[in-house]
Design a protein around this motif. Structure first.
Motif, PDB file in Angstrom:
ATOM      1  N   SER A 199       1.053  -1.376   0.169  1.00  0.00           N
ATOM      2  CA  SER A 199      -0.261  -0.039  -0.451  1.00  0.00           C
ATOM      3  C   SER A 199       1.070   1.320  -0.165  1.00  0.00           C
ATOM      4  CB  SER A 199      -0.981  -0.036   1.169  1.00  0.00           C
ATOM      5  OG  SER A 199      -1.399   1.231   1.173  1.00  0.00           O
ATOM      6  N   TYR A 200       0.549   2.625  -1.049  1.00  0.00           N
ATOM      7  CA  TYR A 200       1.424   3.455  -1.235  1.00  0.00           C
ATOM      8  C   TYR A 200       1.227   4.271   0.407  1.00  0.00           C
ATOM      9  CZ  TYR A 200       2.113   8.083  -1.921  1.00  0.00           C
ATOM     10  OH  TYR A 200       3.180   9.354  -1.730  1.00  0.00           O
ATOM     11  N   ALA A 231       4.086   5.679   2.589  1.00  0.00           N
ATOM     12  CA  ALA A 231       4.868   6.932   3.551  1.00  0.00           C
ATOM     13  C   ALA A 231       3.972   7.451   4.517  1.00  0.00           C
ATOM     14  CB  ALA A 231       3.057   7.840   2.352  1.00  0.00           C
ATOM     15  N   THR A 232       3.045   6.592   5.115  1.00  0.00           N
ATOM     16  CA  THR A 232       2.725   6.622   6.698  1.00  0.00           C
ATOM     17  C   THR A 232       4.392   5.797   7.848  1.00  0.00           C
ATOM     18  OG1 THR A 232       0.453   6.572   6.911  1.00  0.00           O
ATOM     19  CG2 THR A 232       1.314   6.271   8.945  1.00  0.00           C
ATOM     20  N   ARG A 234       9.860  11.587  11.681  1.00  0.00           N
ATOM     21  CA  ARG A 234       9.665  11.658  12.831  1.00  0.00           C
ATOM     22  C   ARG A 234      10.002  11.532  14.290  1.00  0.00           C
ATOM     23  NH1 ARG A 234       3.569  10.763  13.873  1.00  0.00           N
ATOM     24  NH2 ARG A 234       3.327  11.130  11.212  1.00  0.00           N
ATOM     25  N   THR A 235      10.299   9.928  14.179  1.00  0.00           N
ATOM     26  CA  THR A 235      10.791   9.529  14.882  1.00  0.00           C
ATOM     27  C   THR A 235      12.502  10.135  14.980  1.00  0.00           C
ATOM     28  OG1 THR A 235      11.041   7.457  14.801  1.00  0.00           O
ATOM     29  CG2 THR A 235       9.525   7.824  15.433  1.00  0.00           C
ATOM     30  N   THR A 236      12.902  11.138  14.183  1.00  0.00           N
ATOM     31  CA  THR A 236      14.384  10.896  14.657  1.00  0.00           C
ATOM     32  C   THR A 236      14.332  12.348  14.223  1.00  0.00           C
ATOM     33  OG1 THR A 236      14.942  11.009  11.931  1.00  0.00           O
ATOM     34  CG2 THR A 236      15.077   8.857  13.480  1.00  0.00           C
ATOM     35  N   MET A 237      13.622  13.411  14.370  1.00  0.00           N
ATOM     36  CA  MET A 237      13.431  14.615  14.300  1.00  0.00           C
ATOM     37  C   MET A 237      13.851  15.115  15.540  1.00  0.00           C
ATOM     38  SD  MET A 237      10.821  16.408  12.218  1.00  0.00           S
ATOM     39  CE  MET A 237      10.306  15.951  10.536  1.00  0.00           C
TER      40      MET A 237
END
Length: 61
Positions: A33-34, A38-39, A46-49
């Motif tokens: 699933s695209y 993407a999610t 986000r977890t690496t930001m």
């Protein structure tokens, strides 16, 4: 995700999905699933930001 979203609660989201798919025939095509990919990519990013970068990436609302 906004706290006023109806999908903020995982149990509620699971209950809604259960009601939608009740007595349905789900067809698995074997294709990735695209939207799922993407999610997952966004979630990993986000977890690496840093917390500052996460705050800036949130949509205004």
């Amino acid at each position: 995700m906004a706290t006023n979203s109806p999908f903020a609660d995982p149990r509620l989201c699971a209950a809604i999905a259960d009601r939608i798919t009740f007595r349905c025939v789900l067809i698995q095509t074997g294709i990735e699933s695209y939207r799922f990919q993407a999610t997952e990519t966004e979630r990993r990013a986000r977890t690496t930001m840093t917390p500052y970068a996460q705050a800036r990436a949130r949509p205004e609302g």
